[in-house]
Design a protein around this motif. Sequence first.
Motif, PDB file in Angstrom:
ATOM      1  N   GLY A 257       0.769  -1.238   0.000  1.00 13.63           N
ATOM      2  CA  GLY A 257       0.000   0.000   0.000  1.00 13.63           C
ATOM      3  C   GLY A 257       0.793   1.278   0.000  1.00 13.63           C
ATOM      4  O   GLY A 257       0.376   2.278  -0.600  1.00 13.63           O
ATOM      5  N   GLU A 258       1.952   1.291   0.669  1.00 10.80           N
ATOM      6  CA  GLU A 258       2.752   2.514   0.731  1.00 10.80           C
ATOM      7  C   GLU A 258       3.115   3.010  -0.669  1.00 10.80           C
ATOM      8  O   GLU A 258       3.097   4.211  -0.941  1.00 10.80           O
ATOM      9  N   TYR A 259       3.422   2.078  -1.563  1.00  6.99           N
ATOM     10  CA  TYR A 259       3.794   2.458  -2.931  1.00  6.99           C
ATOM     11  C   TYR A 259       2.571   2.911  -3.727  1.00  6.99           C
ATOM     12  O   TYR A 259       2.651   3.842  -4.534  1.00  6.99           O
ATOM     13  N   ALA A 283      -2.850   1.880 -20.098  1.00  6.86           N
ATOM     14  CA  ALA A 283      -2.684   2.658 -18.869  1.00  6.86           C
ATOM     15  C   ALA A 283      -2.308   1.763 -17.695  1.00  6.86           C
ATOM     16  O   ALA A 283      -1.427   2.096 -16.895  1.00  6.86           O
ATOM     17  N   GLY A 284      -2.972   0.625 -17.586  1.00  6.16           N
ATOM     18  CA  GLY A 284      -2.673  -0.302 -16.501  1.00  6.16           C
ATOM     19  C   GLY A 284      -1.255  -0.829 -16.579  1.00  6.16           C
ATOM     20  O   GLY A 284      -0.543  -0.908 -15.569  1.00  6.16           O
ATOM     21  N   HIS A 285      -0.827  -1.194 -17.780  1.00  6.10           N
ATOM     22  CA  HIS A 285       0.526  -1.714 -17.964  1.00  6.10           C
ATOM     23  C   HIS A 285       1.558  -0.650 -17.606  1.00  6.10           C
ATOM     24  O   HIS A 285       2.565  -0.949 -16.923  1.00  6.10           O
ATOM     25  N   VAL A 291       5.832   2.334 -13.546  1.00  7.48           N
ATOM     26  CA  VAL A 291       5.849   3.271 -12.417  1.00  7.48           C
ATOM     27  C   VAL A 291       6.107   2.525 -11.113  1.00  7.48           C
ATOM     28  O   VAL A 291       7.038   2.843 -10.367  1.00  7.48           O
ATOM     29  N   LEU A 292       5.288   1.508 -10.833  1.00  4.79           N
ATOM     30  CA  LEU A 292       5.439   0.760  -9.583  1.00  4.79           C
ATOM     31  C   LEU A 292       6.680  -0.122  -9.567  1.00  4.79           C
ATOM     32  O   LEU A 292       7.449  -0.108  -8.614  1.00  4.79           O
ATOM     33  N   SER A 293       6.868  -0.921 -10.606  1.00  8.95           N
ATOM     34  CA  SER A 293       7.962  -1.905 -10.608  1.00  8.95           C
ATOM     35  C   SER A 293       9.343  -1.288 -10.387  1.00  8.95           C
ATOM     36  O   SER A 293      10.119  -1.787  -9.564  1.00  8.95           O
ATOM     37  N   PRO A 294       9.694  -0.183 -11.076  1.00  8.43           N
ATOM     38  CA  PRO A 294      11.015   0.408 -10.840  1.00  8.43           C
ATOM     39  C   PRO A 294      11.200   0.909  -9.410  1.00  8.43           C
ATOM     40  O   PRO A 294      12.327   1.036  -8.932  1.00  8.43           O
ATOM     41  N   ASP A 295      10.097   1.199  -8.733  1.00  9.42           N
ATOM     42  CA  ASP A 295      10.157   1.695  -7.354  1.00  9.42           C
ATOM     43  C   ASP A 295       9.972   0.565  -6.338  1.00  9.42           C
ATOM     44  O   ASP A 295       9.735   0.821  -5.156  1.00  9.42           O
ATOM     45  N   ALA A 311      -9.195  -5.136 -17.702  1.00  8.02           N
ATOM     46  CA  ALA A 311      -7.754  -5.387 -17.649  1.00  8.02           C
ATOM     47  C   ALA A 311      -7.391  -5.703 -16.203  1.00  8.02           C
ATOM     48  O   ALA A 311      -7.939  -5.119 -15.271  1.00  8.02           O
ATOM     49  N   MET A 312      -6.450  -6.643 -16.016  1.00  8.45           N
ATOM     50  CA  MET A 312      -6.061  -7.052 -14.667  1.00  8.45           C
ATOM     51  C   MET A 312      -4.549  -7.236 -14.576  1.00  8.45           C
ATOM     52  O   MET A 312      -4.054  -8.337 -14.332  1.00  8.45           O
ATOM     53  N   PRO A 313      -3.767  -6.162 -14.743  1.00  9.47           N
ATOM     54  CA  PRO A 313      -2.306  -6.289 -14.715  1.00  9.47           C
ATOM     55  C   PRO A 313      -1.753  -6.404 -13.292  1.00  9.47           C
ATOM     56  O   PRO A 313      -2.302  -5.839 -12.349  1.00  9.47           O
ATOM     57  N   PHE A 314      -0.664  -7.142 -13.139  1.00 13.88           N
ATOM     58  CA  PHE A 314       0.021  -7.236 -11.844  1.00 13.88           C
ATOM     59  C   PHE A 314       1.490  -7.552 -12.086  1.00 13.88           C
ATOM     60  O   PHE A 314       1.860  -8.088 -13.139  1.00 13.88           O
ATOM     61  N   ASN A 315       2.337  -7.197 -11.122  1.00 11.30           N
ATOM     62  CA  ASN A 315       3.776  -7.444 -11.267  1.00 11.30           C
ATOM     63  C   ASN A 315       4.309  -8.418 -10.225  1.00 11.30           C
ATOM     64  O   ASN A 315       5.519  -8.577 -10.082  1.00 11.30           O
TER      65      ASN A 315
END
Length: 337
Positions: A257-259, A283-285, A291-295, A311-315
Amino acid sequence: MRAGPSIFLFMCLFTCVSFNSLAESPIAFAIHGGAGTITKANLTSEKEQEYRAKLRESVTAGYAVLKQGGTSEEAVIKAIQIMEESPLFNAGVGAVFTWDENHELDASIMRGQDKQAGAVAGVKNIKSPIAAAQAVMNESVHVMLSGKGADDFARQQGLAMVENSVFNTKRRKDALKKVKANILSNDHAMYLSPDVVDYKFGTVGAVALDKHGNLAAGTSTGGMTAKRWGRIGDSPIIGAGTWADNESCAVSATGHGEYFIRHQVAADICSRVKYSNKTILEAGHEVIHKVLSPDAGSGGVIIIDTQGNIAMPFNSAGMYRASVDVEGRVSVQIYAE
């Protein structure tokens, strides 16, 4: 007297506009049950079937509300409450334990047609946090209530109240013991780091498009195992964990959640759709993977737009998820399939 061409044209235009205004939007629905280190190696076949069955039950129940003419708001509440009542997920029954060995629950909901929203954070005695969030949206002048005040408001609204111990499960108590052991044997300041503890995110959520063309999104969670000091994640924060806007899309998030708070993930996705003409897939990708993954932000989202695209993207390694598309086809997935 014979009608002139201009009158005939006006009647045709009026008829076409009337028919269009009566035309129903396609309906579609999607849910998630959390993201994290979910692999076939750490999930038995029996447990996998339990998850798949509960995800199917939830998504088909929410879709049935839409099929019967119900609103997107009603469908979201229906599906999330099924998951809140299941010990499989980190929401309601089955919520994780705080450091002090109790439960502090969060939830939020938002409507796309008027951008009304409601949320509760850190509640301890409300049986259905998502119902409390809905009550805040519909029965108060506020957007978010927290702690004892939120519990008191829910009680005043006649919502079901329970002892905090109702949310206890052995599985979550065992997880707390493991987390505490890891924390106490490592640098105390790092207790939120996934490098120290293998966090699994079991937040639940739903997004819907109803026959009126209205979107809604909702999210409910028990937060993070061993959380302290009244920690609040993204789930009850409008724009971070939940967002809905008929001019773009609806999003419910799950993850660290913090991210998601720092990057305002849910709203950012819909802003890219609204202002940059991105599809929800694009947009989701971009937000999840660029944005999230590099951080180092781990998790995922479910997204739906006003055409019923999903769409249901996740890393992360996996995300419990299910959907019913505009053709009525049901999909239930767990891994990166």
